[in-house]
Design an enzyme around this catalytic site. Structure first.
Site, PDB file in Angstrom:
ATOM      1  N   HIS A  83       0.822  -1.214   0.000  1.00 12.82           N
ATOM      2  CA  HIS A  83       0.000   0.000   0.000  1.00 12.82           C
ATOM      3  C   HIS A  83       0.856   1.265   0.000  1.00 12.82           C
ATOM      4  CE1 HIS A  83       0.136  -0.136   4.559  1.00 12.82           C
ATOM      5  NE2 HIS A  83       0.046   1.166   4.440  1.00 12.82           N
ATOM      6  N   ASP A 219       1.265  -7.685   2.330  1.00 12.15           N
ATOM      7  CA  ASP A 219       1.319  -6.247   2.042  1.00 12.15           C
ATOM      8  C   ASP A 219       2.774  -5.778   1.884  1.00 12.15           C
ATOM      9  OD1 ASP A 219       0.921  -3.541   1.829  1.00 12.15           O
ATOM     10  OD2 ASP A 219      -0.521  -3.414   3.467  1.00 12.15           O
ATOM     11  N   SER A 662       4.057   2.449   8.204  1.00 16.66           N
ATOM     12  CA  SER A 662       3.777   1.427   7.195  1.00 16.66           C
ATOM     13  C   SER A 662       5.036   1.106   6.411  1.00 16.66           C
ATOM     14  CB  SER A 662       2.706   1.917   6.223  1.00 16.66           C
ATOM     15  OG  SER A 662       1.454   1.850   6.836  1.00 16.66           O
TER      16      SER A 662
HETATM   17  N1  ARG Z   1      -4.575   0.547   7.331  1.00 17.45           N
HETATM   18  C1  ARG Z   1      -3.265   0.471   6.771  1.00 17.45           C
HETATM   19  C2  ARG Z   1      -2.471   1.712   7.107  1.00 17.45           C
HETATM   20  O1  ARG Z   1      -2.976   2.799   7.103  1.00 17.45           O
HETATM   21  C3  ARG Z   1      -3.291   0.345   5.301  1.00 17.45           C
HETATM   22  C4  ARG Z   1      -3.688  -0.978   4.833  1.00 17.45           C
HETATM   23  C5  ARG Z   1      -3.833  -1.029   3.353  1.00 17.45           C
HETATM   24  N2  ARG Z   1      -4.734  -2.075   2.999  1.00 17.45           N
HETATM   25  C6  ARG Z   1      -5.985  -1.857   2.557  1.00 17.45           C
HETATM   26  N3  ARG Z   1      -6.787  -2.867   2.408  1.00 17.45           N
HETATM   27  N4  ARG Z   1      -6.409  -0.659   2.292  1.00 17.45           N
HETATM   28  O2  ARG Z   1      -1.296   1.645   7.323  1.00 17.45           O
END
Ligand code: ARG
Length: 740
Positions: A83, A219, A662
Site C-alpha cells: 500500500h 502487504d 507502514s
Molecule cells: N490501514 C493500513 C495503514 O494505514 C493500510 C492498509 C492497506 N490495505 C488496505 N486494504 N487498504 O497503514
C-alpha cells in the site's frame, strides 16, 4: 501449591515493567536500553544508532515522506508495503499492463521502473538543540511570536548543518513546543520499482479486512535506490547504479514465537497522545463523523464509475484507496474511543493534574489556567470544526478540478505577470532569458497536464462536484457557508448539478484537449473567466477561512505546551515519549495474542490455510490467484514453512506504531528482519490518542510469506539471491554480528 504461587508472584513482580508503549527517539535510548536488554535485545546501543559507523538506522528510510522502507541487500534493495508502493504500481498500470491485478517483477535490473517524484531519505544524524532554541525565546512572547522565533532559529541551525554538504536538515518541535531536535538527511531521487505481488496478495481482504485482525495479506512491494557512480544522490539517469548502503538488514527466516522480542524502526506520522478530554469529545462527536460523512459519498461515486469501466478502475485505484483507508480509520476511531473509555481516562489524568497544580502556589502561577484554557478554546473550535472538515474534504480536496484549477491558475498568473514584464523590457538579453523561462513554465504545465489527465475521469468528477457541493451546502449551516458556495447556490438556484454541468461544459481545465489547446496559445482573459480556476480559488479561500482562528489556535498551543510540561514535571520518574511527527522512532515489544472481546481470543499468527478459508472469487477483495491456491493446496512452501509445516502469513506484536510506520522493518533481538509492519487492529483504533496496552497490536507480514511469494509464486530468485538470509534461529546470549 501456595508456595509455588507466591514464588511465581515474586518472580513476576521482579520483572521490569515492559514499556511496549512509546515511540522513542533512537538517539535517546539510554533510559530504555536496560529494559530492552531484559526482554531479549542482544545489540549494543551503537549497533542501533551510531553516526560514525553503519548501524540499524542506516538501513531504514523514509519512503517518499509518507511511509517507511528498509534496505535488505547491499545493492540498495528496499522493502516496503504494497500500500506504500500502490501509487507507483498504479501509475505504471494500464489496461494492457495491469500491474495492480497481475503484479510486477523485475527479473533483471534493466526491467526496473523509474518513478518521477519519489524519493527516499536516510537519517544522517539527529541532535538535541533544545537549549539553543529556548535561549531565543522568552515568556512575554505570544504563541505566534514564539512560533516565528522557533522557525528562525531552526532555519539557522539547519543552514549550519548543511553548509558544505549535500544534506537536507530541519529542526522539529517535540512535546508540544518544549523540546527541539535537529535532523540531517541524505535524500535520493532515483528510486525504481522492483517487484509487487498482485493486489489479490498485496491487498488481500481489501477494505473489509483493513485495520483488522486476523489478516492474510502479503502487504509488501520492493524498490531500489540508485545513485551516481560515486554513490551520491542524483536525478534519474540510465548511468546511475544501485546504491551500496552503509548497512542492510539480514533476513531471518526461522520465524517468530509467542513472547519473542521485536522492535520496529520507522517514521510514524502523527499521534495525539496528550489530547485532553475536550479534544477527545470533539473527535468523537464532530471531527470523525464529519470526515466519514463526506467520504461515504466520495467512495460511493468513485466506486460506481470504477465498477463500470476497467480503465477508470485503474485510474482511480490509488485515489480510492487513499480515501477509504482513513474513512475506515475514523469509523474505527470514533467507535473505539468510546468503547475504550478514552474520555474518562483523559479526565482522570486532568483531575490528577489539577490536584497537583493546586497543591502549590508556584505551580498555580505557572499552570493554574491551563485546564480553563482548554475548556474555552474547545468551546470555540466545537463551533467550527465541522465546517473546517467540509472545507477540506468536500471543498479544496473534493472536486479534483478545484485543486488542479488552483495550482494551474496560480502558476499561470505568475506566467502572465512575467510575460508582461518581458514585453515591457527594452533589453534584448533580458527578453531572451525571460522568454526561455516562460517556455519552461509552459512545458512544465504541459507535463503536469499529461500526468493529471492520465488518471482523470471528467464524468466522475462532474458527478463528484455536484454531489459534494450539495452535501456541503446542506450539512453546514448557512452562516458558515463560504462565499464561493453561496455564490454558486445563488447563480444556479441551489441546483448543484446544473452548476457542475455548466462548469464542465465551459472550463478549459476539464478536458485534456482544451487544456493543451490553452497552453498552445495562453490568453489571460480566458484564464480569468474560467469557472474551474474560480472554483479552486474559491475553495482555497474557504479552506483558509474555515481554519483561520489565530486566537483560539494560540490558546490551544499554549495550553498544550504547558499541560505537557506540567505532566512531565508531575511524574518525574515516568519516561515520557514525544508524539509522532514523521521523525525516526524506535518502538519495542513482544509477539503475542490478545482477547478482542468477551469470549473472543485471537492467536498471534494466521497461516496460508486461512487464505483459502476466506477465498471468494466472486468478491474482488477475496480473489485468490490460481497459482497461489495450488501452492497452498500442495503445501509447496519451499524453505518458508514453520516446524509444524504451516506457512505463517502475518503476526502481531505489542509495539507502538501509527500511519507512516507502514513498511517499517520488524527486527529481532539480533538486528535481523523478521517482518514488515503494515497495520493496526480494530479494537485499538483509538490508539493514536491513547495507547491500549492490553489490546493494541502492530500487524506485520511475516518475512517468510514475503519470501515465499517472491520465490515460489513469482520465481524472482534474483531478488532472494541478493539478500543476506539467516537460517539459524535466534539464540539468546550468542553475540552475533555478521553484518555490523
Ligand atoms: N490501514 C493500513 C495503514 O494505514 C493500510 C492498509 C492497506 N490495505 C488496505 N486494504 N487498504 O497503514
Amino acid at each position: 501449591m501456595k508456595k509455588l504461587l507466591s514464588f511465581l508472584l515474586v518472580f513476576a513482580l521482579a520483572l521490569p515493567a515492559f514499556a511496549n508503549e512509546g515511540m522513542w527517539l533512537p538517539l535517546l535510548l539510554g533510559r530504555n536500553y536496560e529494559d530492552m536488554k531484559a526482554h531479549g535485545l542482544q545489540l549494543s546501543p551503537e549497533q542501533i544508532y551510531d553516526v560514525n559507523n553503519g548501524s540499524l538506522k542506516d538501513a531504514i528510510v523514509s519512503f517518499g515522506g509518507f511511509c517507511t522502507g528498509e534496505i535488505i541487500s547491499n545493492q540498495g534493495l528496499i522493502l516496503t508495503n504494497h500500500h506504500c508502493g500502490y501509487g507507483q504500481i498504479q501509475s505504471h498500470s494500464s489496461t494492457e499492463h495491469d500491474y495492480l491485478t497481475d503484479g510486477f517483477w523485475a527479473y533483471e535490473k534493466s526491467q526496473e521502473l523509474p518513478n518521477e517524484g519519489l524519493f527516499v531519505r536516510f537519517l544522517v544524524r539527529m541532535e538535541d538543540v533544545t537549549n539553543r532554541v529556548l535561549d531565543g525565546l522568552n515568556d512575554d512572547m505570544t504563541e505566534d511570536e514564539r512560533a516565528k522565533a522557533i522557525a528562525e532559529i531552526g532555519k539557522t541551525i539547519a543552514a549550519e548543518a548543511t553548509e558544505g554538504n549535500h544534506y537536507d536538515a530541519n529542526v522539529q518541535t517535540f512535546f508540544h513546543g518544549n523540546e527541539f531536535y535537529l535532523f540531517v538527511y541524505e535524500t535520493f531521487n532515483d528510486i525504481r520499482l522492483v517487484g509487487a505481488p498482485p493486489s489479490s496478495v498485496g491487498k488481500y481482504g481489501g477494505d473489509t479486512d483493513n485495520w483488522m485482525w486476523p489478516r492474510h495479506t502479503g502487504d509488501f512491494s520492493m524498490f531500489r535506490v540508485y545513485a551516481d557512480k560515486d554513490g551520491m544522490p542524483a536525478e534519474y539517469s540510465e548511468n546511475n547504479v544501485p546504491l551500496t548502503p552503509k548497512h542492510h538488514l539480514p533476513v531471518n527466516v526461522t520465524g517468530v514465537k509467542d513472547g519473542d522480542f521485536t522492535m520496529v524502526m520507522g517514521y510514524p506520522g502523527s499521534t495525539d497522545r496528550y489530547l485532553t478530554s475536550w479534544g477527545v469529545k470533539e473527535q468523537i462527536e464532530l471531527y470523525g463523523p464529519a470526515v466519514v460523512r463526506v467520504r461515504d459519498l466520495k467512495l460511493e461515486i468513485m466506486k460506481k464509475y470504477m465498477e463500470a469501466d476497467a480503465a477508470t478502475r485503474i485510474q482511480y485505484a490509488s485515489k480510492y484507496a487513499r480515501v477509504s483507508n482513513y474513512w475506515k480509520y475514523y469509523i474505527g476511531q470514533t467507535e473505539q474511543l468510546q468503547s475504550n473509555h478514552v474520555f474518562d481516562k483523559k479526565q482522570a489524568i486532568e483531575k490528577k493534574f489539577s490536584t497537583w497544580v493546586n497543591a502549590d502556589e508556584s505551580r498555580k502561577a505557572k499552570y493554574g489556567e491551563v485546564l480553563e484554557m482548554f475548556a474555552d478554546a474547545y468551546a470555540e473550535t466545537n463551533k467550527s470544526v465541522t465546517s473546517g472538515v467540509y472545507a477540506r474534504e468536500a471543498g479544496i480536496t473534493g472536486p479534483e478540478l478545484a485543486l488542479q484549477g488552483l495550482r494551474f491558475g496560480r502558476t499561470m498568473k505568475a506566467y502572465f505577470q512575467a510575460k508582461g514584464m518581458m514585453e515591457a523590457s527594452e533589453d534584448e538579453e533580458t527578453k531572451t532569458q525571460m522568454g526561455d523561462r516562460l517556455d519552461a513554465i509552459i512545458d512544465a504545465m504541459k507535463a503536469n497536464g499529461e500526468e493529471f489527465f492520465k488518471d482523470y475521469n471528467p464524468s466522475l468528477d462532474r458527478e463528484m462536484t455536484a454531489g459534494l457541493l450539495e452535501l456541503y451546502y446542506n450539512d453546514i449551516p448557512k452562516a458558515q457557508h463560504p462565499e464561493v458556495l453561496t455564490a454558486i447556490a445563488d447563480s444556479f438556484d441551489g441546483d448543484f448539478k446544473a452548476y457542475a454541468d455548466s462548469l464542465f461544459a465551459s472550463s478549459f481545465m476539464a478536458s485534456k484537449e482544451s487544456y493543451m489547446a490553452f497552453l498552445e496559445n495562453p490568453v489571460d482573459s480566458v484564464m480569468d473567466a474560467d469557472m474551474g480556476i474560480a472554483l479552486g480559488e474559491g475553495m482555497y479561500a474557504a479552506y483558509m477561512g474555515a481554519n483561520d482562528n489565530a486566537e483560539v489556535d494560540d490558546k490551544l498551543e499554549k495550553a498544550y505546551r504547558l499541560f505537557t510540561a506540567g505532566l512531565r514535571e508531575m511524574n518525574p520518574n515516568k519516561n515520557y515519549y514525544p508524539d509522532a511527527n514523521s521523525t525516526m522512532r524506535l518502538t519495542y515489544g513482544t509477539v503475542g495474542d490478545y482477547d478482542a472481546r468477551d469470549a473472543v481470543h485471537y492467536s498471534h499468527y494466521p497461516t496460508s490455510e486461512g487464505i483459502l478459508e476466506k477465498k471468494d472469487n466472486d468478491d474482488p477483495e477475496f480473489v485468490v490467484p490460481a497459482k497461489l491456491e495450488t501452492l497452498i493446496k500442495t503445501q509447496d512452501y519451499g524453505n518458508y514453512a514453520n516446524e509444524e509445516g504451516e506457512l505463517p502469513v502475518c503476526f502481531i506484536h505489542n509495539t507502538d506504531i501509527t500511519g507512516g510506520n507502514s513498511g517499517s522493518p520488524v527486527i529481532n533481538a539480533r538486528g535481523e528482519l523478521i517482518g514488515t509492519a503494515f497495520d493496526g487492529n480494530w479494537e485499538a483504533m483509538s490508539g493514536d490518542i491513547n495507547f491500549e496496552p492490553e489490546i493494541q497490536r502492530t500487524i506485520s507480514v511475516d518475512i517468510r510469506y514475503t519470501l515465499f511469494i517472491i520465490d515460489k509464486y513469482a520465481g524472482a530468485q534474483n531478488l532472494i539471491d541478493e539478500m543476506t538470509i539467516v537460517t539459524k534461529p535466534v539464540k539468546r546470549g550468542s553475540w552475533f554480528s555478521r553484518i555490523f
